[in-house]
Design a protein around this motif. Structure first.
Motif, PDB file in Angstrom:
ATOM      1  N   ALA A   1      -5.545  49.229 -27.333  1.00  0.00           N
ATOM      2  CA  ALA A   1      -5.768  50.353 -26.417  1.00  0.00           C
ATOM      3  C   ALA A   1      -6.281  51.581 -27.139  1.00  0.00           C
ATOM      4  N   GLU A   2      -6.139  51.613 -28.484  1.00  0.00           N
ATOM      5  CA  GLU A   2      -6.608  52.768 -29.250  1.00  0.00           C
ATOM      6  C   GLU A   2      -8.131  52.836 -29.313  1.00  0.00           C
ATOM      7  N   VAL A   3      -8.782  51.722 -29.041  1.00  0.00           N
ATOM      8  CA  VAL A   3     -10.232  51.626 -29.211  1.00  0.00           C
ATOM      9  C   VAL A   3     -10.940  51.997 -27.914  1.00  0.00           C
ATOM     10  N   ASP A   4     -11.996  52.784 -28.040  1.00  0.00           N
ATOM     11  CA  ASP A   4     -12.803  53.218 -26.895  1.00  0.00           C
ATOM     12  C   ASP A   4     -13.373  52.017 -26.134  1.00  0.00           C
ATOM     13  N   ASP A   5     -13.455  52.152 -24.801  1.00  0.00           N
ATOM     14  CA  ASP A   5     -13.946  51.054 -23.965  1.00  0.00           C
ATOM     15  C   ASP A   5     -15.318  50.554 -24.396  1.00  0.00           C
ATOM     16  N   GLN A   6     -16.214  51.489 -24.727  1.00  0.00           N
ATOM     17  CA  GLN A   6     -17.557  51.080 -25.131  1.00  0.00           C
ATOM     18  C   GLN A   6     -17.505  50.250 -26.406  1.00  0.00           C
ATOM     19  N   LEU A   7     -16.612  50.611 -27.332  1.00  0.00           N
ATOM     20  CA  LEU A   7     -16.491  49.843 -28.566  1.00  0.00           C
ATOM     21  C   LEU A   7     -15.855  48.480 -28.300  1.00  0.00           C
ATOM     22  N   ILE A   8     -14.871  48.449 -27.404  1.00  0.00           N
ATOM     23  CA  ILE A   8     -14.282  47.157 -27.026  1.00  0.00           C
ATOM     24  C   ILE A   8     -15.365  46.249 -26.437  1.00  0.00           C
ATOM     25  N   GLY A   9     -16.227  46.835 -25.613  1.00  0.00           N
ATOM     26  CA  GLY A   9     -17.321  46.057 -25.046  1.00  0.00           C
ATOM     27  C   GLY A   9     -18.223  45.483 -26.124  1.00  0.00           C
ATOM     28  N   LYS A  10     -18.493  46.273 -27.155  1.00  0.00           N
ATOM     29  CA  LYS A  10     -19.341  45.790 -28.252  1.00  0.00           C
ATOM     30  C   LYS A  10     -18.654  44.687 -29.046  1.00  0.00           C
ATOM     31  N   VAL A  11     -17.317  44.779 -29.146  1.00  0.00           N
ATOM     32  CA  VAL A  11     -16.559  43.710 -29.811  1.00  0.00           C
ATOM     33  C   VAL A  11     -16.703  42.408 -29.024  1.00  0.00           C
ATOM     34  N   TYR A  12     -16.478  42.470 -27.710  1.00  0.00           N
ATOM     35  CA  TYR A  12     -16.649  41.273 -26.881  1.00  0.00           C
ATOM     36  C   TYR A  12     -18.084  40.742 -26.972  1.00  0.00           C
ATOM     37  N   TRP A  13     -19.018  41.652 -27.044  1.00  0.00           N
ATOM     38  CA  TRP A  13     -20.442  41.300 -27.139  1.00  0.00           C
ATOM     39  C   TRP A  13     -20.701  40.477 -28.397  1.00  0.00           C
ATOM     40  N   VAL A  14     -20.262  40.971 -29.555  1.00  0.00           N
ATOM     41  CA  VAL A  14     -20.557  40.275 -30.809  1.00  0.00           C
ATOM     42  C   VAL A  14     -19.783  38.962 -30.896  1.00  0.00           C
ATOM     43  N   ILE A  15     -18.549  38.922 -30.375  1.00  0.00           N
ATOM     44  CA  ILE A  15     -17.798  37.664 -30.380  1.00  0.00           C
ATOM     45  C   ILE A  15     -18.491  36.647 -29.479  1.00  0.00           C
ATOM     46  N   GLY A  16     -18.966  37.111 -28.332  1.00  0.00           N
ATOM     47  CA  GLY A  16     -19.716  36.221 -27.445  1.00  0.00           C
ATOM     48  C   GLY A  16     -20.967  35.674 -28.104  1.00  0.00           C
ATOM     49  N   ASN A  17     -21.672  36.529 -28.832  1.00  0.00           N
ATOM     50  CA  ASN A  17     -22.874  36.080 -29.547  1.00  0.00           C
ATOM     51  C   ASN A  17     -22.554  34.913 -30.483  1.00  0.00           C
ATOM     52  N   VAL A  18     -21.486  35.092 -31.280  1.00  0.00           N
ATOM     53  CA  VAL A  18     -21.134  34.054 -32.254  1.00  0.00           C
ATOM     54  C   VAL A  18     -20.664  32.787 -31.542  1.00  0.00           C
ATOM     55  N   ALA A  19     -19.930  32.951 -30.445  1.00  0.00           N
ATOM     56  CA  ALA A  19     -19.506  31.779 -29.672  1.00  0.00           C
ATOM     57  C   ALA A  19     -20.726  30.979 -29.209  1.00  0.00           C
ATOM     58  N   PHE A  20     -21.741  31.656 -28.704  1.00  0.00           N
ATOM     59  CA  PHE A  20     -22.969  30.960 -28.300  1.00  0.00           C
ATOM     60  C   PHE A  20     -23.586  30.217 -29.481  1.00  0.00           C
ATOM     61  N   LEU A  21     -23.672  30.894 -30.623  1.00  0.00           N
ATOM     62  CA  LEU A  21     -24.295  30.287 -31.801  1.00  0.00           C
ATOM     63  C   LEU A  21     -23.511  29.076 -32.294  1.00  0.00           C
ATOM     64  N   CYS A  22     -22.188  29.077 -32.056  1.00  0.00           N
ATOM     65  CA  CYS A  22     -21.338  27.956 -32.459  1.00  0.00           C
ATOM     66  C   CYS A  22     -21.274  26.865 -31.383  1.00  0.00           C
ATOM     67  N   ASN A  23     -22.144  26.977 -30.379  1.00  0.00           N
ATOM     68  CA  ASN A  23     -22.173  26.027 -29.257  1.00  0.00           C
ATOM     69  C   ASN A  23     -20.896  26.060 -28.423  1.00  0.00           C
ATOM     70  N   LYS A  24     -20.172  27.165 -28.488  1.00  0.00           N
ATOM     71  CA  LYS A  24     -19.020  27.375 -27.615  1.00  0.00           C
ATOM     72  C   LYS A  24     -19.529  28.160 -26.397  1.00  0.00           C
ATOM     73  N   VAL A  25     -20.341  27.489 -25.589  1.00  0.00           N
ATOM     74  CA  VAL A  25     -21.100  28.178 -24.548  1.00  0.00           C
ATOM     75  C   VAL A  25     -20.182  28.840 -23.525  1.00  0.00           C
ATOM     76  N   GLN A  26     -19.149  28.122 -23.078  1.00  0.00           N
ATOM     77  CA  GLN A  26     -18.260  28.695 -22.069  1.00  0.00           C
ATOM     78  C   GLN A  26     -17.553  29.932 -22.595  1.00  0.00           C
TER      79      GLN A  26
END
Length: 341
Positions: A162-187
């Motif tokens: 909760a200490e992290v700004d919403d926009q930064l949390i969004g960027k965290v989810y963004w980069v984790i999603g990117n890597v998940a796609f690259l690892c063929n973890k599409v869902q």
């Protein structure tokens, strides 16, 4: 907001730098920041000099002057003011990492990002720690070190609070999603990008909204997800960029997305035309972008019954990926060539 005010001359140059940045005039912002830094240096205020030199480097990064940004930020880390606080050193290493990644120097980018992460590992500044880990993950993923990148993602997910700004949390989810796609973890990739989308708002930051939709579309397309949501991402990115403007790379990446969409939709001719336009100025285009465009061109030519043009473009894709340090992508193209032979 201005960081410091030492004299009317300094204050005027500093104000111009921030005004230009607000207007996305990053080259002019960098120039004004440099002017302010020089005034501060002449006045003997090295704290103000450091602050405005950092702002200059930030604007060089946003202007896609990657080599100049990396050189300037590296000077800040190793120069006479290098005894700065760990947080400031970490932020500077993050700039170096992003600039090296932008220039296609992925190993150097990872090294700089790791240095930033180590500096704030035990620090209370969660936001800087998250930014450092993001930069490291992006560099590792781009260089094909996906197992390491995913391990870092799992660690990063634990840091978010909760200490992290919403926009930064969004960027965290963004980069984790990117890597998940690259690892063929599409869902998982789709789920993390949905979480990211829920935190971003075009009303709050149209620039971030445009970049996220452009990047999310690219990841979806790379996973062969060519559904209505992917098309909406493409259209949102195009619309937002038309409003705020974008860099040359922004427009190339959107054209790349449209070409990829056309290919997956079965329109190989349109795909070829769009992708050839992306490759038209190879000297001014990043090798990673050229690699992706040439790979898609090869696939499009193959689908349209032109095996010679397909092979030529796939071989060029290998060269471009190797030039950017993306060895895994180069190996994937070689496998594709072998399968097509």
């Amino acid at each position: 907001m201005p960081l410091h005010s030492a004299s009317p001359l300094y204050a005027a140059a500093e104000l111009r730098a921030y005004e230009h940045r607000t207007n996305h005039a990053f080259v002019q912002a960098a120039s004004s920041a440099h002017e302010a830094a020089e005034i501060a240096r002449c006045e003997g205020d090295m704290d103000a000099w450091w602050n405005m030199t950092f702002v200059q480097a930030e604007n060089l990064l946003d202007a896609e002057e990657f080599e100049a940004c990396a050189a300037l930020a590296s000077d800040l880390v190793g120069g006479p003011q290098s005894t700065m606080e760990p947080q400031a050193r970490a932020l500077t290493y993050i700039l170096v990492a992003k600039a090296r990644q932008g220039a296609g120097l992925l190993e150097e980018a990872a090294d700089a990002a790791r240095a930033a992460s180590l500096l704030v590992m035990d620090d209370d500044d969660v936001e800087i720690h998250v930014k450092a880990r993001q930069a490291l993950i992006a560099a590792l993923a781009d260089s094909g070190r996906l197992d390491e990148a995913w391990e870092e993602c799992l660690g990063l997910a634990e840091v978010v609070s909760a200490e992290v700004d919403d926009q930064l949390i969004g960027k965290v989810y963004w980069v984790i999603g990117n890597v998940a796609f690259l690892c063929n973890k599409v869902q998982e990739g789709l789920e993390y990008h949905e979480l990211a989308a829920a935190t971003f708002s075009p009303a709050r930051n149209l620039d971030v909204w445009a970049k996220f939709n452009k990047a999310s579309a690219a990841m979806r397309l790379a996973a062969d997800v060519a559904d209505a949501d992917t098309l909406r991402c493409i259209e949102r990115a195009e619309l937002a960029t038309d409003v705020i403007g974008g860099s040359a790379n922004d427009y190339l990446l959107m054209k790349l997305n449209r070409g990829h969409w056309s290919f997956l939709a079965g329109d190989s001719q349109t795909a070829v035309e769009l992708l050839q336009a992306v490759c038209a100025d190879a000297d001014a285009t990043l090798p990673q972008i050229l690699g992706e465009a040439r790979l898609l061109l090869g696939r499009a030519f193959s689908a349209s019954g032109n095996p010679d043009a397909a092979r030529e473009n796939l071989l060029l894709a290998v060269d471009h990926f190797e030039a950017s340090g993306a060895q895994q992508r180069a190996d994937q193209v070689r496998e594709y060539l072998t399968a097509e032979a």
